[in-house]
Design an enzyme around this catalytic site. Structure first.
Site, PDB file in Angstrom:
ATOM      1  N   SER A  63       0.835  -1.208   0.000  1.00 40.12           N
ATOM      2  CA  SER A  63       0.000   0.000   0.000  1.00 40.12           C
ATOM      3  C   SER A  63       0.864   1.250   0.000  1.00 40.12           C
ATOM      4  O   SER A  63       0.595   2.218  -0.719  1.00 40.12           O
ATOM      5  CB  SER A  63      -0.917   0.006   1.227  1.00 40.12           C
ATOM      6  N   ALA A 158      -4.896  -0.706  -2.317  1.00 37.86           N
ATOM      7  CA  ALA A 158      -4.182  -0.126  -1.181  1.00 37.86           C
ATOM      8  C   ALA A 158      -5.151   0.060  -0.021  1.00 37.86           C
ATOM      9  O   ALA A 158      -6.266   0.547  -0.193  1.00 37.86           O
ATOM     10  CB  ALA A 158      -3.581   1.219  -1.565  1.00 37.86           C
ATOM     11  N   LYS A 159      -4.697  -0.315   1.153  1.00 34.95           N
ATOM     12  CA  LYS A 159      -5.500  -0.079   2.372  1.00 34.95           C
ATOM     13  C   LYS A 159      -5.081   1.292   2.906  1.00 34.95           C
ATOM     14  O   LYS A 159      -4.228   1.419   3.777  1.00 34.95           O
ATOM     15  CB  LYS A 159      -5.254  -1.183   3.394  1.00 34.95           C
ATOM     16  N   ALA A 160      -5.690   2.316   2.315  1.00 42.64           N
ATOM     17  CA  ALA A 160      -5.301   3.700   2.594  1.00 42.64           C
ATOM     18  C   ALA A 160      -6.362   4.402   3.419  1.00 42.64           C
ATOM     19  O   ALA A 160      -7.565   4.158   3.265  1.00 42.64           O
ATOM     20  CB  ALA A 160      -5.094   4.450   1.275  1.00 42.64           C
ATOM     21  N   TYR A 164     -11.091   5.182   3.255  1.00 48.36           N
ATOM     22  CA  TYR A 164     -12.097   4.915   4.282  1.00 48.36           C
ATOM     23  C   TYR A 164     -13.024   6.104   4.534  1.00 48.36           C
ATOM     24  O   TYR A 164     -13.962   5.984   5.329  1.00 48.36           O
ATOM     25  CB  TYR A 164     -11.416   4.414   5.563  1.00 48.36           C
TER      26      TYR A 164
END
Length: 309
Positions: A63, A158-160, A164
Protein backbone atom coordinates in the site's frame (compact mmCIF):
# COMPACT_ATOMS: atom_id res chain seq x y z
CA UNK A 1 -13.84 3.61 23.21
CA UNK A 2 -10.21 2.59 22.85
CA UNK A 3 -8.71 0.90 25.88
CA UNK A 4 -5.23 2.39 26.23
CA UNK A 5 -2.22 0.14 26.53
CA UNK A 6 1.17 1.11 27.89
CA UNK A 7 3.33 1.46 24.80
CA UNK A 8 3.17 2.40 21.12
CA UNK A 9 6.05 1.81 18.68
CA UNK A 10 7.13 4.85 16.67
CA UNK A 11 9.91 4.79 14.09
CA UNK A 12 11.87 2.11 15.92
CA UNK A 13 11.31 3.01 19.55
CA UNK A 14 8.65 2.48 22.17
CA UNK A 15 6.88 5.54 23.54
CA UNK A 16 4.08 6.03 26.05
CA UNK A 17 0.53 5.73 24.67
CA UNK A 18 -0.22 9.38 25.48
CA UNK A 19 2.95 10.56 23.71
CA UNK A 20 1.87 9.19 20.32
CA UNK A 21 0.87 12.57 18.90
CA UNK A 22 1.25 14.37 15.58
CA UNK A 23 1.09 18.05 14.66
CA UNK A 24 -2.30 19.30 13.45
CA UNK A 25 -0.59 20.50 10.25
CA UNK A 26 0.93 17.12 9.46
CA UNK A 27 0.30 16.22 5.84
CA UNK A 28 -1.92 13.29 6.79
CA UNK A 29 -4.44 15.55 8.57
CA UNK A 30 -5.20 17.75 5.56
CA UNK A 31 -4.71 15.22 2.77
CA UNK A 32 -5.44 11.77 4.23
CA UNK A 33 -1.98 10.48 3.32
CA UNK A 34 -1.78 7.28 5.33
CA UNK A 35 -1.88 3.54 4.80
CA UNK A 36 -2.56 1.08 7.56
CA UNK A 37 -3.38 -2.48 8.55
CA UNK A 38 -5.67 -4.26 10.97
CA UNK A 39 -4.25 -7.45 12.49
CA UNK A 40 -5.57 -9.72 15.23
CA UNK A 41 -3.59 -11.51 17.90
CA UNK A 42 -5.43 -14.50 19.37
CA UNK A 43 -5.08 -16.25 22.69
CA UNK A 44 -4.08 -19.88 22.19
CA UNK A 45 -3.14 -22.68 24.61
CA UNK A 46 0.52 -21.99 23.72
CA UNK A 47 0.23 -18.24 24.32
CA UNK A 48 -0.70 -15.23 22.17
CA UNK A 49 -0.24 -15.62 18.42
CA UNK A 50 -0.63 -13.10 15.59
CA UNK A 51 -2.77 -14.18 12.65
CA UNK A 52 -1.17 -14.00 9.19
CA UNK A 53 1.40 -11.46 10.26
CA UNK A 54 3.59 -11.72 7.16
CA UNK A 55 0.69 -11.19 4.77
CA UNK A 56 -0.56 -8.14 6.66
CA UNK A 57 2.86 -6.51 6.79
CA UNK A 58 3.44 -7.21 3.11
CA UNK A 59 0.10 -5.63 2.21
CA UNK A 60 0.96 -2.50 4.20
CA UNK A 61 4.31 -2.22 2.44
CA UNK A 62 2.53 -2.72 -0.90
CA UNK A 63 0.00 0.00 0.00
CA UNK A 64 2.83 2.36 0.88
CA UNK A 65 4.54 1.62 -2.44
CA UNK A 66 1.36 2.37 -4.42
CA UNK A 67 1.16 5.77 -2.72
CA UNK A 68 4.93 6.38 -3.00
CA UNK A 69 5.28 6.35 0.78
CA UNK A 70 7.78 3.48 0.95
CA UNK A 71 10.71 5.67 1.98
CA UNK A 72 10.78 4.41 5.59
CA UNK A 73 13.85 2.44 6.56
CA UNK A 74 12.26 -0.69 8.04
CA UNK A 75 12.13 -4.07 6.30
CA UNK A 76 9.10 -6.35 6.44
CA UNK A 77 10.97 -8.65 8.83
CA UNK A 78 11.82 -5.72 11.12
CA UNK A 79 8.21 -4.53 11.16
CA UNK A 80 6.98 -8.05 11.89
CA UNK A 81 9.42 -8.41 14.77
CA UNK A 82 8.40 -5.00 16.14
CA UNK A 83 4.72 -6.01 16.08
CA UNK A 84 5.46 -9.16 18.07
CA UNK A 85 7.53 -7.18 20.55
CA UNK A 86 4.75 -4.59 20.86
CA UNK A 87 2.23 -7.22 21.95
CA UNK A 88 4.74 -8.69 24.41
CA UNK A 89 5.67 -5.28 25.89
CA UNK A 90 2.01 -4.51 26.49
CA UNK A 91 1.48 -7.94 28.09
CA UNK A 92 -1.64 -8.75 26.09
CA UNK A 93 -2.93 -12.28 25.56
CA UNK A 94 -5.17 -11.20 22.67
CA UNK A 95 -5.58 -7.85 20.92
CA UNK A 96 -6.15 -5.86 17.75
CA UNK A 97 -3.00 -4.42 16.14
CA UNK A 98 -2.95 -1.23 14.07
CA UNK A 99 0.22 -0.45 12.06
CA UNK A 100 0.09 2.98 10.38
CA UNK A 101 2.37 4.64 7.82
CA UNK A 102 1.72 8.36 7.41
CA UNK A 103 3.15 11.53 5.92
CA UNK A 104 4.10 13.79 8.81
CA UNK A 105 4.83 17.44 9.49
CA UNK A 106 6.82 19.43 6.93
CA UNK A 107 5.78 21.05 3.68
CA UNK A 108 2.17 22.04 3.04
CA UNK A 109 0.51 21.23 -0.27
CA UNK A 110 -1.04 18.28 -2.06
CA UNK A 111 2.32 16.76 -3.02
CA UNK A 112 3.67 15.35 0.24
CA UNK A 113 6.74 13.68 -1.21
CA UNK A 114 9.05 15.99 0.79
CA UNK A 115 7.34 15.27 4.10
CA UNK A 116 8.76 12.67 6.48
CA UNK A 117 7.10 9.24 6.44
CA UNK A 118 6.45 8.00 9.97
CA UNK A 119 5.57 4.47 11.07
CA UNK A 120 3.50 3.74 14.16
CA UNK A 121 2.44 0.40 15.64
CA UNK A 122 -0.29 0.23 18.28
CA UNK A 123 -2.38 -2.51 19.88
CA UNK A 124 -5.32 -2.74 22.25
CA UNK A 125 -8.06 -5.08 23.41
CA UNK A 126 -11.00 -5.20 21.00
CA UNK A 127 -13.89 -7.66 20.91
CA UNK A 128 -16.19 -8.69 18.09
CA UNK A 129 -16.55 -5.80 15.63
CA UNK A 130 -20.23 -6.38 14.86
CA UNK A 131 -21.09 -7.78 18.31
CA UNK A 132 -20.81 -11.18 20.03
CA UNK A 133 -24.43 -12.07 19.26
CA UNK A 134 -23.79 -11.51 15.53
CA UNK A 135 -21.55 -14.58 15.31
CA UNK A 136 -24.58 -16.91 15.41
CA UNK A 137 -27.58 -14.63 14.96
CA UNK A 138 -26.24 -12.60 12.06
CA UNK A 139 -26.61 -8.90 11.31
CA UNK A 140 -29.07 -6.75 9.39
CA UNK A 141 -27.45 -4.78 6.56
CA UNK A 142 -28.48 -2.64 3.58
CA UNK A 143 -27.21 -1.81 0.12
CA UNK A 144 -25.78 1.68 0.33
CA UNK A 145 -26.66 4.60 -1.90
CA UNK A 146 -22.91 5.35 -1.92
CA UNK A 147 -20.86 3.48 -4.52
CA UNK A 148 -17.46 1.97 -3.86
CA UNK A 149 -14.48 4.00 -5.11
CA UNK A 150 -14.09 3.58 -8.86
CA UNK A 151 -11.00 2.17 -10.61
CA UNK A 152 -8.38 4.74 -11.55
CA UNK A 153 -9.59 7.17 -8.86
CA UNK A 154 -8.30 5.86 -5.53
CA UNK A 155 -6.46 2.52 -5.74
CA UNK A 156 -8.68 -0.12 -4.12
CA UNK A 157 -5.75 -2.53 -3.68
CA UNK A 158 -4.18 -0.13 -1.18
CA UNK A 159 -5.50 -0.08 2.37
CA UNK A 160 -5.30 3.70 2.59
CA UNK A 161 -6.83 6.04 5.13
CA UNK A 162 -8.35 8.22 2.40
CA UNK A 163 -10.26 5.22 1.00
CA UNK A 164 -12.10 4.92 4.28
CA UNK A 165 -13.83 8.25 3.84
CA UNK A 166 -15.90 6.27 1.33
CA UNK A 167 -16.36 3.53 3.92
CA UNK A 168 -17.46 6.05 6.54
CA UNK A 169 -20.26 7.33 4.30
CA UNK A 170 -21.43 3.77 3.65
CA UNK A 171 -21.39 2.82 7.32
CA UNK A 172 -22.88 6.05 8.67
CA UNK A 173 -25.79 5.90 6.24
CA UNK A 174 -26.45 2.29 7.25
CA UNK A 175 -26.30 2.83 11.00
CA UNK A 176 -28.42 6.00 10.87
CA UNK A 177 -31.08 3.91 9.12
CA UNK A 178 -30.96 1.17 11.75
CA UNK A 179 -28.64 -1.34 10.08
CA UNK A 180 -25.40 -2.82 11.41
CA UNK A 181 -23.49 -2.23 8.17
CA UNK A 182 -23.79 -1.22 4.52
CA UNK A 183 -22.87 -3.00 1.30
CA UNK A 184 -21.44 -0.91 -1.55
CA UNK A 185 -21.89 -1.53 -5.26
CA UNK A 186 -19.11 -0.74 -7.71
CA UNK A 187 -19.31 1.90 -10.46
CA UNK A 188 -21.08 -0.58 -12.75
CA UNK A 189 -23.72 -1.47 -10.17
CA UNK A 190 -22.27 -4.85 -9.18
CA UNK A 191 -21.77 -5.90 -5.55
CA UNK A 192 -18.35 -4.85 -4.25
CA UNK A 193 -17.94 -5.14 -0.46
CA UNK A 194 -19.04 -3.81 2.90
CA UNK A 195 -17.71 -0.63 4.46
CA UNK A 196 -14.86 -2.64 5.95
CA UNK A 197 -15.54 -6.25 5.01
CA UNK A 198 -15.48 -8.58 2.03
CA UNK A 199 -18.73 -10.35 1.19
CA UNK A 200 -19.65 -13.93 0.26
CA UNK A 201 -22.92 -15.39 -1.05
CA UNK A 202 -23.89 -19.06 -0.74
CA UNK A 203 -26.44 -20.49 -3.19
CA UNK A 204 -27.08 -24.18 -3.90
CA UNK A 205 -23.99 -25.18 -1.94
CA UNK A 206 -21.66 -22.93 -3.94
CA UNK A 207 -19.81 -19.85 -2.66
CA UNK A 208 -19.79 -16.75 -4.86
CA UNK A 209 -17.69 -13.67 -4.08
CA UNK A 210 -16.87 -10.52 -6.08
CA UNK A 211 -13.48 -10.47 -7.84
CA UNK A 212 -10.74 -7.98 -7.04
CA UNK A 213 -11.63 -6.02 -10.19
CA UNK A 214 -14.89 -4.81 -8.60
CA UNK A 215 -13.04 -2.32 -6.36
CA UNK A 216 -12.54 -4.97 -3.70
CA UNK A 217 -9.71 -4.78 -1.16
CA UNK A 218 -8.00 -8.20 -1.36
CA UNK A 219 -8.74 -9.16 2.23
CA UNK A 220 -6.47 -11.54 4.08
CA UNK A 221 -9.41 -13.07 5.92
CA UNK A 222 -11.10 -13.32 2.50
CA UNK A 223 -8.15 -15.37 1.28
CA UNK A 224 -8.39 -17.47 4.44
CA UNK A 225 -12.07 -18.22 3.79
CA UNK A 226 -11.34 -19.17 0.17
CA UNK A 227 -8.54 -21.49 1.30
CA UNK A 228 -10.67 -23.20 3.95
CA UNK A 229 -13.63 -23.56 1.59
CA UNK A 230 -11.44 -25.19 -1.06
CA UNK A 231 -10.10 -27.64 1.53
CA UNK A 232 -13.67 -28.53 2.53
CA UNK A 233 -14.61 -29.21 -1.08
CA UNK A 234 -17.05 -26.30 -1.26
CA UNK A 235 -17.23 -24.96 -4.85
CA UNK A 236 -16.05 -21.35 -5.14
CA UNK A 237 -16.69 -18.84 -7.90
CA UNK A 238 -15.25 -15.34 -8.11
CA UNK A 239 -17.55 -13.40 -10.42
CA UNK A 240 -19.34 -10.09 -10.81
CA UNK A 241 -22.43 -10.24 -8.66
CA UNK A 242 -25.71 -8.44 -9.41
CA UNK A 243 -27.41 -6.83 -6.43
CA UNK A 244 -30.45 -9.11 -6.61
CA UNK A 245 -28.32 -12.22 -6.04
CA UNK A 246 -27.95 -11.00 -2.46
CA UNK A 247 -31.71 -11.24 -1.91
CA UNK A 248 -32.13 -14.79 -3.22
CA UNK A 249 -29.03 -16.24 -1.56
CA UNK A 250 -29.25 -19.18 0.83
CA UNK A 251 -26.56 -17.56 3.00
CA UNK A 252 -24.53 -14.35 2.99
CA UNK A 253 -21.61 -13.52 5.26
CA UNK A 254 -18.91 -10.91 5.79
CA UNK A 255 -15.21 -11.55 6.34
CA UNK A 256 -12.49 -9.26 7.63
CA UNK A 257 -9.88 -8.87 10.35
CA UNK A 258 -12.33 -6.97 12.55
CA UNK A 259 -15.51 -8.79 11.45
CA UNK A 260 -13.77 -12.21 11.25
CA UNK A 261 -16.58 -14.39 9.78
CA UNK A 262 -19.96 -12.76 10.46
CA UNK A 263 -23.27 -14.03 9.02
CA UNK A 264 -25.85 -11.66 7.51
CA UNK A 265 -29.48 -12.38 8.37
CA UNK A 266 -31.19 -9.73 6.24
CA UNK A 267 -30.40 -7.27 3.45
CA UNK A 268 -32.70 -4.31 2.80
CA UNK A 269 -35.21 -5.94 5.19
CA UNK A 270 -35.28 -9.10 3.04
CA UNK A 271 -34.57 -12.21 5.13
CA UNK A 272 -31.62 -14.28 3.94
CA UNK A 273 -32.17 -18.04 4.20
CA UNK A 274 -33.61 -18.89 7.60
CA UNK A 275 -32.71 -15.49 9.04
CA UNK A 276 -29.61 -16.59 10.94
CA UNK A 277 -26.26 -18.28 10.37
CA UNK A 278 -26.44 -20.90 7.64
CA UNK A 279 -24.67 -24.31 7.63
CA UNK A 280 -21.80 -23.40 5.27
CA UNK A 281 -21.13 -20.13 7.10
CA UNK A 282 -21.14 -22.02 10.40
CA UNK A 283 -18.78 -24.68 9.06
CA UNK A 284 -16.29 -22.07 7.83
CA UNK A 285 -16.66 -19.98 10.97
CA UNK A 286 -15.97 -22.94 13.27
CA UNK A 287 -12.93 -24.02 11.26
CA UNK A 288 -11.57 -20.48 11.25
CA UNK A 289 -11.90 -20.04 15.00
CA UNK A 290 -10.58 -23.53 15.73
CA UNK A 291 -7.35 -22.63 13.90
CA UNK A 292 -6.86 -19.10 15.23
CA UNK A 293 -7.65 -20.17 18.81
CA UNK A 294 -5.18 -23.03 18.64
CA UNK A 295 -7.78 -25.78 18.95
CA UNK A 296 -6.71 -27.29 15.62
CA UNK A 297 -3.28 -27.62 14.07
CA UNK A 298 -2.01 -24.52 12.26
CA UNK A 299 -1.52 -26.46 9.04
CA UNK A 300 -0.86 -23.33 6.93
CA UNK A 301 1.56 -21.59 9.29
CA UNK A 302 -0.86 -18.69 9.75
CA UNK A 303 -0.07 -18.08 13.42
CA UNK A 304 3.12 -16.39 14.64
CA UNK A 305 3.77 -16.87 18.34
CA UNK A 306 4.44 -13.80 20.46
CA UNK A 307 7.69 -14.34 22.41
CA UNK A 308 7.38 -14.02 26.17
CA UNK A 309 8.88 -10.95 27.79
Amino acid sequence: MLKATEKIWRNGEFIAWDDAKIHVLSHVVSYGSSVFEGIRCYETPSGPAVFRLREHVRRMVDSAKIYRMDTFQFTQDELSAAILELVAVNRLTSCYIRPIVLRGYGAMGVNGSKNPVDVYLACWEWGKYLGEEAMAGGVDVCVSSWSRIAPNTLPALAKAGANYMNSQLINMEATLNGYAEGIALDKSGYVSEGAGENIFVVRDGKIVTPPVGTSVLPGITRDTVLTLAAEMGIPIVEQTMPRELLYIADEVFFSGTAAEVTPIRSIDRITIGNGRRGPITEKLQKEFFAIVNGEKADRHGWLTAVPSK
